[in-house]
Write a protein that holds these residues in place. Structure first.
Motif, PDB file in Angstrom:
ATOM      1  N   THR A 407     -12.836   6.221  -3.560  1.00 48.95           N
ATOM      2  CA  THR A 407     -12.290   5.124  -4.350  1.00 48.95           C
ATOM      3  C   THR A 407     -11.356   4.294  -3.486  1.00 48.95           C
ATOM      4  O   THR A 407     -10.961   4.708  -2.384  1.00 48.95           O
ATOM      5  CB  THR A 407     -11.516   5.656  -5.559  1.00 48.95           C
ATOM      6  N   TYR A 408     -10.984   3.127  -4.016  1.00 50.90           N
ATOM      7  CA  TYR A 408     -10.074   2.255  -3.275  1.00 50.90           C
ATOM      8  C   TYR A 408      -8.755   2.967  -2.993  1.00 50.90           C
ATOM      9  O   TYR A 408      -8.236   2.912  -1.873  1.00 50.90           O
ATOM     10  CB  TYR A 408      -9.835   0.962  -4.060  1.00 50.90           C
ATOM     11  N   HIS A 409      -8.215   3.663  -3.994  1.00 46.63           N
ATOM     12  CA  HIS A 409      -6.927   4.338  -3.812  1.00 46.63           C
ATOM     13  C   HIS A 409      -7.034   5.466  -2.797  1.00 46.63           C
ATOM     14  O   HIS A 409      -6.102   5.701  -2.019  1.00 46.63           O
ATOM     15  CB  HIS A 409      -6.426   4.870  -5.159  1.00 46.63           C
ATOM     16  N   GLU A 410      -8.145   6.163  -2.777  1.00 50.71           N
ATOM     17  CA  GLU A 410      -8.336   7.221  -1.783  1.00 50.71           C
ATOM     18  C   GLU A 410      -8.411   6.638  -0.378  1.00 50.71           C
ATOM     19  O   GLU A 410      -7.849   7.208   0.567  1.00 50.71           O
ATOM     20  CB  GLU A 410      -9.613   8.000  -2.103  1.00 50.71           C
ATOM     21  N   ARG A 411      -9.117   5.516  -0.246  1.00 45.79           N
ATOM     22  CA  ARG A 411      -9.181   4.865   1.071  1.00 45.79           C
ATOM     23  C   ARG A 411      -7.804   4.370   1.500  1.00 45.79           C
ATOM     24  O   ARG A 411      -7.432   4.470   2.670  1.00 45.79           O
ATOM     25  CB  ARG A 411     -10.175   3.698   1.024  1.00 45.79           C
ATOM     26  N   LYS A 412      -7.057   3.843   0.543  1.00 47.62           N
ATOM     27  CA  LYS A 412      -5.714   3.331   0.839  1.00 47.62           C
ATOM     28  C   LYS A 412      -4.812   4.436   1.377  1.00 47.62           C
ATOM     29  O   LYS A 412      -4.171   4.292   2.426  1.00 47.62           O
ATOM     30  CB  LYS A 412      -5.113   2.731  -0.441  1.00 47.62           C
ATOM     31  N   LEU A 413      -4.767   5.558   0.666  1.00 49.34           N
ATOM     32  CA  LEU A 413      -3.891   6.651   1.071  1.00 49.34           C
ATOM     33  C   LEU A 413      -4.376   7.337   2.347  1.00 49.34           C
ATOM     34  O   LEU A 413      -3.589   7.986   3.033  1.00 49.34           O
ATOM     35  CB  LEU A 413      -3.768   7.669  -0.061  1.00 49.34           C
ATOM     36  N   ALA A 414      -5.653   7.187   2.661  1.00 45.91           N
ATOM     37  CA  ALA A 414      -6.183   7.761   3.902  1.00 45.91           C
ATOM     38  C   ALA A 414      -5.919   6.864   5.104  1.00 45.91           C
ATOM     39  O   ALA A 414      -6.279   7.211   6.234  1.00 45.91           O
ATOM     40  CB  ALA A 414      -7.683   8.008   3.749  1.00 45.91           C
ATOM     41  N   GLY A 415      -5.305   5.712   4.873  1.00 49.87           N
ATOM     42  CA  GLY A 415      -4.988   4.800   5.969  1.00 49.87           C
ATOM     43  C   GLY A 415      -6.160   3.978   6.436  1.00 49.87           C
ATOM     44  O   GLY A 415      -6.160   3.478   7.567  1.00 49.87           O
ATOM     45  N   LEU A 416      -7.171   3.800   5.560  1.00 49.71           N
ATOM     46  CA  LEU A 416      -8.386   3.086   5.957  1.00 49.71           C
ATOM     47  C   LEU A 416      -8.370   1.618   5.544  1.00 49.71           C
ATOM     48  O   LEU A 416      -9.323   0.900   5.836  1.00 49.71           O
ATOM     49  CB  LEU A 416      -9.613   3.774   5.334  1.00 49.71           C
ATOM     50  N   CYS A 417      -7.310   1.172   4.896  1.00 46.62           N
ATOM     51  CA  CYS A 417      -7.237  -0.214   4.424  1.00 46.62           C
ATOM     52  C   CYS A 417      -6.261  -1.024   5.278  1.00 46.62           C
ATOM     53  O   CYS A 417      -5.259  -0.486   5.771  1.00 46.62           O
ATOM     54  CB  CYS A 417      -6.783  -0.260   2.968  1.00 46.62           C
ATOM     55  N   PRO A 418      -6.523  -2.329   5.426  1.00 47.88           N
ATOM     56  CA  PRO A 418      -5.547  -3.189   6.117  1.00 47.88           C
ATOM     57  C   PRO A 418      -4.247  -3.257   5.327  1.00 47.88           C
ATOM     58  O   PRO A 418      -4.240  -3.149   4.099  1.00 47.88           O
ATOM     59  CB  PRO A 418      -6.244  -4.556   6.150  1.00 47.88           C
ATOM     60  N   LEU A 419      -3.139  -3.451   6.028  1.00 40.81           N
ATOM     61  CA  LEU A 419      -1.866  -3.682   5.354  1.00 40.81           C
ATOM     62  C   LEU A 419      -1.848  -5.093   4.797  1.00 40.81           C
ATOM     63  O   LEU A 419      -2.308  -6.030   5.455  1.00 40.81           O
ATOM     64  CB  LEU A 419      -0.703  -3.500   6.332  1.00 40.81           C
ATOM     65  N   ASN A 420      -1.310  -5.267   3.584  1.00 44.35           N
ATOM     66  CA  ASN A 420      -1.144  -6.620   3.069  1.00 44.35           C
ATOM     67  C   ASN A 420       0.207  -7.170   3.526  1.00 44.35           C
ATOM     68  O   ASN A 420       0.984  -6.485   4.212  1.00 44.35           O
ATOM     69  CB  ASN A 420      -1.293  -6.652   1.552  1.00 44.35           C
ATOM     70  N   ALA A 421       0.503  -8.400   3.133  1.00 43.83           N
ATOM     71  CA  ALA A 421       1.699  -9.074   3.647  1.00 43.83           C
ATOM     72  C   ALA A 421       2.982  -8.346   3.256  1.00 43.83           C
ATOM     73  O   ALA A 421       3.920  -8.236   4.060  1.00 43.83           O
ATOM     74  CB  ALA A 421       1.724 -10.518   3.143  1.00 43.83           C
ATOM     75  N   MET A 422       3.049  -7.841   2.040  1.00 43.31           N
ATOM     76  CA  MET A 422       4.257  -7.144   1.594  1.00 43.31           C
ATOM     77  C   MET A 422       4.472  -5.861   2.394  1.00 43.31           C
ATOM     78  O   MET A 422       5.604  -5.541   2.784  1.00 43.31           O
ATOM     79  CB  MET A 422       4.162  -6.824   0.104  1.00 43.31           C
ATOM     80  N   GLU A 423       3.405  -5.148   2.671  1.00 42.78           N
ATOM     81  CA  GLU A 423       3.524  -3.904   3.431  1.00 42.78           C
ATOM     82  C   GLU A 423       3.908  -4.185   4.878  1.00 42.78           C
ATOM     83  O   GLU A 423       4.699  -3.439   5.470  1.00 42.78           O
ATOM     84  CB  GLU A 423       2.205  -3.138   3.358  1.00 42.78           C
ATOM     85  N   VAL A 424       3.380  -5.244   5.452  1.00 45.46           N
ATOM     86  CA  VAL A 424       3.759  -5.622   6.814  1.00 45.46           C
ATOM     87  C   VAL A 424       5.245  -5.960   6.868  1.00 45.46           C
ATOM     88  O   VAL A 424       5.971  -5.545   7.785  1.00 45.46           O
ATOM     89  CB  VAL A 424       2.917  -6.810   7.304  1.00 45.46           C
ATOM     90  N   ALA A 425       5.725  -6.725   5.872  1.00 44.69           N
ATOM     91  CA  ALA A 425       7.133  -7.108   5.844  1.00 44.69           C
ATOM     92  C   ALA A 425       8.038  -5.891   5.724  1.00 44.69           C
ATOM     93  O   ALA A 425       9.050  -5.771   6.433  1.00 44.69           O
ATOM     94  CB  ALA A 425       7.386  -8.077   4.690  1.00 44.69           C
ATOM     95  N   ARG A 426       7.692  -4.958   4.848  1.00 39.35           N
ATOM     96  CA  ARG A 426       8.506  -3.752   4.671  1.00 39.35           C
ATOM     97  C   ARG A 426       8.519  -2.900   5.934  1.00 39.35           C
ATOM     98  O   ARG A 426       9.555  -2.343   6.321  1.00 39.35           O
ATOM     99  CB  ARG A 426       7.991  -2.919   3.498  1.00 39.35           C
ATOM    100  N   LEU A 427       7.376  -2.807   6.593  1.00 43.73           N
ATOM    101  CA  LEU A 427       7.297  -2.018   7.826  1.00 43.73           C
ATOM    102  C   LEU A 427       8.167  -2.633   8.910  1.00 43.73           C
ATOM    103  O   LEU A 427       8.930  -1.933   9.588  1.00 43.73           O
ATOM    104  CB  LEU A 427       5.846  -1.915   8.286  1.00 43.73           C
ATOM    105  N   LEU A 428       8.073  -3.941   9.094  1.00 45.26           N
ATOM    106  CA  LEU A 428       8.860  -4.608  10.136  1.00 45.26           C
ATOM    107  C   LEU A 428      10.359  -4.478   9.858  1.00 45.26           C
ATOM    108  O   LEU A 428      11.149  -4.224  10.775  1.00 45.26           O
ATOM    109  CB  LEU A 428       8.466  -6.077  10.240  1.00 45.26           C
TER     110      LEU A 428
END
Length: 590
Positions: A407-428
């Protein structure tokens, strides 16, 4: 009555600083105001002299004079007031200037920074950005001369400055430098290979610019394995972007030939003796084949026909090759494949414009529609955009390259999805990137346009791409040429102080290797699989969240990594140890 008037006319006045008045006790003031009448003129100096108003006025004059000396010459404390009459205390002075600095920064970033940056992206006004930079945006310089003294007066660096400098700190390269000395056997065979005029290899490379680049590297190595001359690779017209660029449009052909002159003979076309020859065509080469497989499969037919045509070389050649062939891979990727002069010139100009105001970060954002479709992920924008992606995926199921049983959520938690803008901002932000960070973003237009980028641009308003930086007309020669645009992004990204991709891919891998080969320049690899659970936990305090994210990325900042630790690693991504060695063993034939 007349006598009273005469006495009133003879009264004298002297102006006294307010600090003096404040320093005197109330009893002293009363004694001045209620002093006895002036004695008669015929009385000489004696015991009652202190009753004379003139005595008190003289005393006050001397008092003020000594106070002025204290101000001018910084004498020992003789008077009960501060040496800086306009300031109550030194901490208040520092607080006042700190507030001034904070207010100046907030006004710039909130009222001018965000509004002007949005306007710049819409209009593409370089003058507007230069105006912003002149008032101090994105610059480490203190533009206000009056504030420079304040920085010196306060002494030391604030926490913000220390954190900012820490973000730009480069990893320890452990002394590794390019080391491309080939064996004697390789050099002996080189003389025979470059003299050969009978065997020619034709290759057709496909995909985007970075994918084509990888295939060109392998084409050179395959030509070397077969002892054949390599005809300049043919770039297949990209069916998605319609780009008809040729090899010489993207890369410097003469430089390519010159650098590889002692390894493989490069020719622009087949000689007349081979034009009419029917080539051996191979379009189904298995994945990760060895040099032995290539020789067994093609050498006999190539010797007989003289021409071999290969298609679809992506990931066909094994990543684990003999040392000399790994060095050849590095030589092609990092030295021979230099961009064509017009592309290189513009890319370097844009990089200089980014660097003119200090260090900058390059982001490769993977937020285009086809990326979301291929990965089976959602951008997190709205239900409307999710439907667009799902419909595209249903119409073209062959585009889905992610694991279809997840599922999408499983792929997300497995690190298989690109980061979106909000996640990039939080990481930086967690990694210590200051709000004034100047960011160059590479990549295609994101699904959702500027709306998709808002969480990132709100946190980091100094946000530019090539369209923002280029002067009018500079990009016109490269219009509708996706490969050339990608090459410009590559140049500006490779020259950045820090680089971070939002998702893996050919460009990210190529730049990772290039930055390692250049001395292990900082490259942030997002640890998506381990960090995303913390992103979803809103109960973690901000300071603790930042500490956790920094700890997760402590070893993901571009430090040297041995390719041989894990099988199947590409040497053009991990050039140590085959292509780089430490100071004590550094050798280079370049």
């Amino acid at each position: 009555m007349a006598k009273s008037k005469n006495n009133a006319k003879k009264v004298s006045y002297i102006s006294v600083p307010s600090q003096i008045i404040n320093s005197l006790s109330s009893s002293s003031l009363q004694s001045l105001l209620l002093s006895p009448k002036k004695p008669s003129r015929n009385r000489f100096f004696g015991l009652n002299l202190y009753r004379s108003p003139r005595f008190w006025f003289l005393a006050l004059f001397l008092f003020c004079f000594l106070g002025m000396l204290k101000l001018s010459y910084n004498l020992d404390p003789l008077v009960p007031f501060s040496p800086y009459p306009c300031v109550t205390s030194q901490p208040q002075l520092q607080d006042s200037f700190s507030k001034k600095l904070t207010t100046r920064s907030q006004l710039g970033f909130v009222s001018n920074g965000e509004k002007n940056d949005k306007k710049d992206q819409e209009v593409g006004s370089v003058d507007a950005r230069e105006l912003k930079s002149e008032v101090g945006f994105g610059s480490n310089e203190v533009k206000d001369e009056s504030l420079k003294g304040v920085v010196d007066f306060q002494g030391g660096k604030s926490d913000g400055v220390e954190e900012e400098s820490e973000f730009w700190k480069q990893p320890d390269g452990l002394g590794y430098k390019p080391c491309l000395t080939f064996s004697r056997e390789y050099s002996r065979w080189s003389e025979l290979i470059v003299k050969n005029r009978r065997k020619y290899l034709l290759v057709v490379v496909s995909g985007g610019m970075n994918q084509q680049r990888n295939q060109i590297v392998d084409a050179v190595v395959i030509a070397r394995i077969l002892g054949a001359a390599l005809v300049v690779p043919i770039l297949q017209v990209n069916v998605i972007w319609g780009d008809e660029s040729e090899f010489s449009d993207i890369f410097d052909l003469e430089h390519f030939k010159r650098v590889l002159a002692n390894d493989v003979r490069i020719v622009s076309s087949l000689p007349s003796t081979h034009i009419t020859t029917r080539p051996v065509v191979e379009s189904r080469t298995p994945l990760h084949v060895s040099p032995q497989w290539i020789r067994a499969r093609y050498l006999k037919r190539l010797n007989r026909e003289g021409v071999l045509l290969l298609r679809g070389l992506d990931s066909r050649l094994s990543k684990d090759l003999p040392s000399d062939l790994q060095k050849l891979r590095c030589k092609v990727a990092f030295n021979a494949l230099r961009f064509a002069p017009p592309v290189l010139e513009l890319g370097n100009k844009l990089a200089e414009r980014m660097r003119s105001k200090g260090p900058y970060l390059a982001l490769h954002l993977r937020m285009e529609l086809d990326v979301w479709v291929r990965t089976g992920c959602q951008p997190g924008l709205s239900h409307e955009y999710d439907e667009i992606i799902n419909n595209e995926r249903k119409q073209r199921p062959e585009l889905l390259t992610a694991r279809s049983n997840m599922t999408y959520h499983e792929r997300k938690l497995a690190g298989l999805c690109p980061l979106n803008a909000m996640e990039v901002a939080r990481l930086l932000k967690a990694l210590g990137a200051p709000k004034s960070t100047r960011i160059y973003w590479a990549g295609g237009q994101p699904l959702g346009g500027k709306e998709a980028l808002q969480p990132l641009t709100r946190e980091f308003p100094h946000f530019y791409n090539k369209e923002d930086l280029a002067l009018p007309g500079e990009l016109k020669p490269f219009a509708n040429r996706a490969s050339l645009m990608a090459a410009i992004d590559y140049i500006v990204s490779e020259n950045s102080d820090v680089f971070m991709p939002s998702h893996g891919g050919n460009m990210g891998h190529a730049i990772q290797g290039h930055r390692a080969y250049a001395g292990h320049k900082k490259y942030i690899t997002p640890n998506k699989r381990h960090m995303l659970p913390y992103f979803l936990n809103s109960s973690i305090p901000g300071a603790e969240f930042n500490r956790i994210i920094k700890e997760l990325h402590r070893d993901s900042l571009g430090q040297p990594e041995l390719r041989t630790i894990k099988a199947g690693r590409d040497v053009t991504k991990y050039p140590v140890p085959e292509c780089m060695c430490s100071d004590s063993h550094t050798r280079s034939s370049l």
